[in-house]
Motif scaffolding. Structure first.
Motif, PDB file in Angstrom:
ATOM      1  N   UNK B 246       0.813  -1.203   0.000  1.00 39.29           N
ATOM      2  CA  UNK B 246       0.000   0.000   0.000  1.00 39.29           C
ATOM      3  C   UNK B 246       0.845   1.251   0.000  1.00 39.29           C
ATOM      4  N   UNK B 247       0.365   2.278  -0.725  1.00 41.38           N
ATOM      5  CA  UNK B 247       1.057   3.562  -0.749  1.00 41.38           C
ATOM      6  C   UNK B 247       0.073   4.588  -0.202  1.00 41.38           C
ATOM      7  N   UNK B 392      -1.717  -2.483 -10.451  1.00 42.87           N
ATOM      8  CA  UNK B 392      -1.673  -1.225  -9.721  1.00 42.87           C
ATOM      9  C   UNK B 392      -3.099  -0.706  -9.599  1.00 42.87           C
ATOM     10  N   UNK B 393      -3.578  -0.569  -8.368  1.00 45.48           N
ATOM     11  CA  UNK B 393      -4.933  -0.080  -8.164  1.00 45.48           C
ATOM     12  C   UNK B 393      -4.868   1.349  -7.653  1.00 45.48           C
ATOM     13  N   UNK B 394      -5.422   2.287  -8.415  1.00 48.46           N
ATOM     14  CA  UNK B 394      -5.366   3.690  -8.026  1.00 48.46           C
ATOM     15  C   UNK B 394      -6.685   4.088  -7.375  1.00 48.46           C
ATOM     16  N   UNK B 421      -0.614 -12.964  -8.299  1.00 45.71           N
ATOM     17  CA  UNK B 421       0.048 -11.734  -8.712  1.00 45.71           C
ATOM     18  C   UNK B 421       0.329 -10.876  -7.485  1.00 45.71           C
ATOM     19  N   UNK B 422       1.007  -9.782  -7.733  1.00 46.43           N
ATOM     20  CA  UNK B 422       1.305  -8.815  -6.679  1.00 46.43           C
ATOM     21  C   UNK B 422       0.416  -7.606  -6.887  1.00 46.43           C
ATOM     22  N   UNK B 423       0.028  -6.965  -5.795  1.00 39.48           N
ATOM     23  CA  UNK B 423      -0.875  -5.827  -5.940  1.00 39.48           C
ATOM     24  C   UNK B 423      -0.264  -4.619  -5.256  1.00 39.48           C
ATOM     25  N   UNK B 424      -0.297  -3.512  -5.994  1.00 39.49           N
ATOM     26  CA  UNK B 424       0.242  -2.259  -5.476  1.00 39.49           C
ATOM     27  C   UNK B 424      -0.933  -1.305  -5.421  1.00 39.49           C
ATOM     28  N   UNK B 425      -1.142  -0.685  -4.249  1.00 37.48           N
ATOM     29  CA  UNK B 425      -2.399   0.038  -4.135  1.00 37.48           C
ATOM     30  C   UNK B 425      -2.239   1.380  -3.469  1.00 37.48           C
ATOM     31  N   UNK B 426      -2.955   2.358  -3.982  1.00 42.64           N
ATOM     32  CA  UNK B 426      -3.008   3.684  -3.369  1.00 42.64           C
ATOM     33  C   UNK B 426      -4.391   3.842  -2.797  1.00 42.64           C
ATOM     34  N   UNK B 427      -4.495   4.235  -1.600  1.00 44.12           N
ATOM     35  CA  UNK B 427      -5.822   4.369  -0.999  1.00 44.12           C
ATOM     36  C   UNK B 427      -5.826   5.425   0.086  1.00 44.12           C
ATOM     37  N   UNK B 436      -5.849  -4.970   4.326  1.00 41.93           N
ATOM     38  CA  UNK B 436      -5.476  -5.766   3.170  1.00 41.93           C
ATOM     39  C   UNK B 436      -3.967  -5.840   2.934  1.00 41.93           C
ATOM     40  N   UNK B 437      -3.237  -4.766   3.301  1.00 42.92           N
ATOM     41  CA  UNK B 437      -1.842  -4.690   2.874  1.00 42.92           C
ATOM     42  C   UNK B 437      -0.905  -5.485   3.766  1.00 42.92           C
ATOM     43  N   UNK B 438       0.118  -6.026   3.097  1.00 41.38           N
ATOM     44  CA  UNK B 438       1.172  -6.693   3.860  1.00 41.38           C
ATOM     45  C   UNK B 438       2.229  -5.694   4.302  1.00 41.38           C
ATOM     46  N   UNK B 439       2.554  -4.759   3.392  1.00 43.27           N
ATOM     47  CA  UNK B 439       3.482  -3.695   3.745  1.00 43.27           C
ATOM     48  C   UNK B 439       2.914  -2.381   3.271  1.00 43.27           C
TER      49      UNK B 439
END
Lengths: 367, 474, 302
Positions: B246-247, B392-394, B421-427, B436-439
């Motif tokens: 997560x970002x 990448x989920x924006x 897959x790997x998921x990169x997310x901004x929320x 949800x996020x691991x890191x």
């Protein structure tokens, strides 16, 4: 494995029913294949020519239909550009000029064969399309429309400098590998019909293909398109190249059919042609092939095909222009989706009417 | 000048991608050609069946039980008659009811109407009875003419037909097997040839990066400056394989800018982005254009839902796989068989993704006018189409209420497992992020504030300050 | 040599004045309605017809006919906006462009019925003051008519600019041009502003055409087509971001025309290509600055 099917031995009634079912299935199959629709249309157009040769219809009617076919071809290319890629272009007239002047120079001055001339026209159109395509990456929207207008002006003035009025004689249009047979306007008419049919099929295939979808994606959302692999450069170039080639084909065929064109006044190569094609496509419904054909026939066809025969209009030719202008405005004001929308609404209304009639006769279903 | 030349000469990376695509398509062809040939054989067999059935009709008719036959025919005719009659009955009844209502309103008696109706119904029934009588007459006439049943002809014909059928079937199967073997061999040869080419091109690639085994994406020193504005300033983080990353950060922190740099919508001013693509190669994302990123295995969704409104939901998903098609422009314009084959494969894939996301209902509906939640799901479905390594989920939860956000959280976790897959997310929704996020990486003003697990982030002083401000002792 | 140059530049001035006014009209419409008005040329020609008809057939003085021509076009402009655009079911910008295109046909079709001038064999030029009156600079003859045209253009331009910059009305126009919905919320009556803008554009176009027919005979409804095309090109050359950009762009186009004309004096056979060269240079300038010479670059947010 073996089923008992006694259809061949049954009464006449059942056989009649079966053949009726088969016929309906065949019609349904035809209705689902657009290519067959286009073929039927081509046949109708050819029949018009045959009728006019037999003097059942006037020959001017066939000529009018022929020149409308040419504008349909140009309109198809514009439909791809505007409806599928949302790229505004007012340069259509200039691209038509490319085809027409290529035909003139190749056939009259340099004595090429028709095949070579045609290929050269396509090549030049390709180059012009690529140039405009690159321009379109830098400039957008209304600015792009006016830039294409500028490009068309450059082409128009450059060609006018070379030769103001171009004319082809029957002697110059010959097919070399058929013993130098002269191509009369009657022959060219059928070439027009075939060209229109082929281009309609190709355009339809393109619209349903991944390329067509990619162009729509580019039209609706450039970010989404790019994120999913659609290169804007490639598809914009493609859109412009295709529409330029269609317009050049139209211009080339125009020279074969009408055999003369003048660059000086408000004619084929002027802004009004570009605007008329734009109007035709929009009136028809920007994304539809049949809509474009219909729109072109409204703008170009009605005038020469029908109104010329009415005495009132012949005496006051400007009334025709007036009438067409009013038609265009009415369609745009009340049917922004074009003819296609109008036809859909009519279809819905007819369906509702049928249900109403049925209820009137048989009553509403109770229980 | 170098940039233009770059565009004209395909880099080894691009060539690699193209060769791999062609090889993958050959593999798909090889795997599906068996089904195609079987389908062809089955078509021929059913045509054979039809032929035999036609031949056997006459003997079968002679052999059948005539009484049963004529009875079933009459029954069919009666059903058809009744169907046609139903509308007339309905008309009579409705007319009667209308009149009755009118009269009741006026307060008069409606006996005449009932009589009228009974009369009409009787007439219709009489017609039906006469029809029945006609049917009986036909039945009697038929039974008189055809009384015997000859079993032997039928049995003989049937046995013969069966024999011929079996021999045909065998020969067809044999032919199919031969064709299959030949085709598989040819395709295998082509595949090995492509593999050779791929190896050769790969050998040419000189600058090779490496990443540790568990890291999928490594961002080092990412800088994005818009003139004087430092949107992203020296950002470094690693995304591990298979995790949900997560970002977070306050508005304007530069989160979407980071994504845009990763997906090459912006040209990052500085820094490195190394990514391990589907074939376990480490590539620098800077080598690719924005429309080539999807082929490396990165797909994304957008903050403002960018679904193509003019086409159906299914076609939206097909747009995502545009690059998978091998047909050339001419092939598409002339609708060649290759295109038809590819369309079938792609549509089947799109259908399966729609089913997974629960959107099968909307398959053929235009995306224009669909509810916002559905559009968001279409966005995610579209991102799944290309079997991505990294999604990448924006801001996927933007505009969703609490229930929908919880469903989204479950969906994200499910996608991570099911699609590997790997998921990169901004929320912005902290609940979702922590769940949800691991890191998580927290950034502010383009700089990294903190990195760690959700608990660590919750406890981090810098993050609290950035979000809540430094309040003295209030 | 210098005389030849001077005469070329002086010769281009009347068309330039007409062009500047036409460009300004196009700019006003573009900024407030976001469409290009393709009928701009024929509407201004309509104004010229009104004016010439009144002068020639009714014999009224020129200044009166000019004012009536302006009023006529103002009315036509307002009528188009209120009578046609507002009545449509759902007319977006593209629809407005097509409507303006249809209007070309309508106006061209109507002109022969209203104006008796069209029945004449040849309509002479109709300047403000006879073309023979003027003074000489060196061996170049400068007509007073040209000076009057320049004067009128300058006054009108200054007037409209002052209105735009200094008055409340001008502020409303600029607000509507910037964002119609928000301007409406701020209390600007956008309907009247749009209608009046169309009217003013019509009026300016009428003056442009009237100046134009001072030097060119009024042969048909299409006489202003070239001016209109130049106006569009000037618009993108200068950039629609400002009100003054297109006007300067127009000046550049006409001066470029004169410049290339001067070069043509020296080079044999180049004059055929003059128009193509001018357009080419303009296109290159536009490519160099895609938002217009005075445009502002925007970065799109993804």
């Amino acid at each position: 494995m073996v089923k008992h099917s006694f259809s061949n031995l049954l009464g006449r009634e059942q056989r009649q029913e079966e053949s009726a079912i088969k016929a309906l299935r065949a019609i349904k199959k035809i209705a689902q294949k657009p290519v067959l629709h286009f073929a039927i249309f081509a046949v109708i157009l050819s029949v018009i020519k045959v009728l006019s040769e037999q003097k059942i219809l006037q020959s001017s009617f066939a000529t009018a239909v022929g020149s409308t076919i040419i504008f349909c071809i140009v309109g198809l290319g514009f439909c791809l550009l505007l409806g599928y890629s949302a790229l505004a272009s007012l340069g259509t007239a200039g691209f038509i000029a490319v085809g027409a002047y290529c035909a003139y120079f190749c056939l009259s001055q340099w004595q090429f064969t028709i095949g070579t001339a045609f290929l050269l026209a396509i090549l030049v159109a390709f180059v012009v399309g690529v140039v405009v395509g690159f321009i379109s990456l830098r400039i957008e929207g209304i600015y792009l429309a006016i830039v294409t207008l500028g490009v068309a002006q450059i082409l128009k003035e450059a060609f006018a400098a070379l030769k103001d009025t171009i004319r082809l004689t029957g002697k110059q249009i010959t097919i070399s590998w058929l013993n130098d047979m002269r191509l009369t306007t009657d022959h060219v008419y059928f070439i027009l019909v075939i060209a229109l049919f082929i281009l309609m099929v190709l355009t339809k295939n393109l619209m349903d293909s991944p390329t067509g979808r990619a162009m729509l994606a580019m039209k609706n959302s450039t970010s989404a398109a790019q994120a999913f692999g659609i290169s804007l450069l490639k598809y914009r170039l493609l859109a412009f190249v295709l529409s330029t080639i269609y317009a050049a084909i139209g211009g080339f065929l125009y020279m074969l059919f009408i055999r003369n064109a003048s660059n000086s006044s408000d004619t084929l190569f002027a802004l009004s042609t570009s605007l008329n094609i734009l109007g035709a496509v929009i009136i028809g419904g920007t994304k539809s092939i049949w809509g474009t054909i219909g729109g072109t026939f409204i703008i170009y066809g009605i005038d020469k095909m029908f109104l010329q025969d009415i005495e009132f209009f012949r005496a006051n030719p400007t009334l025709i222009t007036l009438f067409c202008g009013i038609l265009v405005i009415v369609v745009v004001m009340f049917f922004p989706g074009g003819l296609v929308q109008l036809l859909l609404e009519i279809k819905l209304k007819i369906k509702k009417l049928i249900v109403k009639i049925r209820e009137g006769i048989y009553g509403k279903d109770i229980g | 000048m170098a940039k233009i030349l770059d565009k004209l000469i395909p880099s080894p990376q691009k060539k690699l991608v193209k060769l791999r695509q062609k090889r993958n398509w050959l593999i798909i062809e090889r795997d599906t050609c068996k089904e195609e040939l079987e389908a062809k054989v089955n078509k021929k067999l059913s045509a054979l069946e039809e032929k035999f059935n036609k031949k056997l009709q006459k003997p079968a008719f002679e052999a059948c039980d005539k009484a049963l036959y004529i009875q079933s025919q009459n029954l069919d005719k009666l059903i058809k008659y009744d169907r046609k009659n139903y509308l007339k009955l309905r008309a009579v009844n409705t007319a009667a009811i209308k009149k009755i209502f009118k009269l009741t309103k006026k307060g008069e008696s409606f006996d005449s109407v009932l009589e009228n109706q009974k009369g009409k119904l009787d007439k219709l029934n009489a017609k039906r009875d006469s029809f029945l009588q006609k049917l009986e007459a036909k039945k009697a006439a038929f039974l008189e003419k055809n009384s015997q049943s000859t079993q032997e002809n039928y049995e003989a014909a049937k046995a013969e037909a069966l024999k011929v059928y079996e021999t045909e079937k065998q020969s067809l199967n044999q032919a199919m097997q031969e064709k299959l073997d030949k085709k598989t061999a040819k395709l295998n040869a082509k595949i090995t040839a492509k593999e050779e080419k791929i190896k050769a091109v790969k050998a040419k690639i000189t600058n090779v990066h490496t990443l540790p085994d568990d890291v999928l994406l490594s961002v080092k020193g990412l800088k994005m400056y818009f003139g004087g504005l430092k949107a992203v300033d020296d950002l470094t983080f690693d995304v591990k394989k298979g995790e949900i990353f997560g970002l977070i950060g306050p508005n304007g922190a530069g989160k979407t800018t980071v994504f845009n740099c990763l997906t090459r919508f912006y040209d990052a001013t500085g820094g490195e982005m190394h990514f391990k693509n589907k074939l376990d190669e480490v590539v620098s994302l800077r080598d690719f254009e924005v429309h080539d990123i999807i082929l490396q295995g990165i797909s994304r969704t957008f903050q403002n839902v960018e679904v193509v409104k003019e086409v159906t939901v299914l076609e939206n998903l097909l747009i995502a796989s545009t690059r998978q098609y091998q047909s050339t422009l001419f092939g598409q314009m002339f609708s060649l068989p290759l295109l038809k084959k590819e369309e079938k494969v792609m549509r089947a894939k799109a259908d399966s993704v729609l089913k997974y996301m629960g959107l099968s209902l909307y398959r053929d509906r235009l995306a224009w006018g669909l509810p916002y939640g559905v559009l968001k799901r279409i966005e995610i479905a579209r991102a799944l189409m290309c079997d991505p390594q990294l999604i990448i989920l924006d801001e996927p939860a933007a505009g969703l209420n609490e229930t929908e956000t919880n469903e989204l959280a479950e969906l994200i976790k499910k996608i991570r497992t099911d699609f590997d897959c790997t998921i990169l997310l901004v929320e912005h929704d902290m609940g979702l992020v922590m769940n949800v996020c691991d890191h998580i990486c927290a950034i502010s003003f383009g700089r990294m504030l903190a990195y760690g697990t959700p608990d660590e982030i919750k406890a981090s002083k810098q993050v609290q300050e950035a979000y809540l401000g430094t309040g003295g002792d209030e | 040599m210098f005389d030849a140059y001077l005469s070329i530049f002086i010769g281009v001035l009347p068309s330039m004045c007409a062009g500047i006014l036409a460009t300004f009209a196009v700019t006003i419409i573009f900024k407030t309605s976001y469409t290009t008005n393709f009928a701009q040329g024929v509407i201004s020609a309509l104004g010229a017809y009104v004016s010439v008809e009144i002068t020639m057939m009714l014999g009224w003085p020129i200044w009166l006919s000019v004012i009536l021509g302006i009023i006529a076009c103002f009315a036509v402009g307002v009528a188009i906006d209120v009578g046609i655009f507002r009545q449509g079911r759902y007319v977006n910008t593209l629809g407005k462009q097509i409507i303006s295109m249809g209007l070309i046909s309508i106006i061209i079709g109507i002109i022969p019925f209203i104006f008796l001038v069209t029945k004449l064999e040849a309509v002479p030029q109709r300047p403000f003051i006879s073309l023979t009156e003027g003074f000489k600079i060196g061996s170049t003859f400068v007509q007073y008519n040209t000076l009057i045209s320049i004067g009128i253009t300058g006054v009108l331009l200054a007037l409209v600019f002052i209105l735009l910059q200094k008055t409340k009305w001008g502020l409303s126009v600029r607000a509507t041009a910037s964002n119609e919905i928000v301007a409406g919320m701020m209390g600007v009556n956008t309907r009247i502003i749009t209608a009046v803008s169309w009217g003013i554009a019509g009026g300016l176009g009428a003056v442009a055409a009237i100046i134009y027919v001072g030097n060119v005979s009024l042969s048909s409804g299409y006489i202003m087509t070239m001016t209109q095309i130049n106006a569009f090109l000037a618009g993108i050359l200068g950039g629609f971001a400002t009100f003054y950009g297109p006007v300067i762009g127009c000046a550049i186009i006409y001066l470029l025309n004169a410049l290339v004309g001067c070069v043509c004096v020296h080079v044999e056979g180049l004059s055929m290509w003059k128009a193509a060269i001018v357009y080419l240079i303009v296109m290159l300038l536009v490519l160099w600055k895609p938002q217009g010479l005075f445009g502002k670059r925007t970065v799109k947010k993804v």
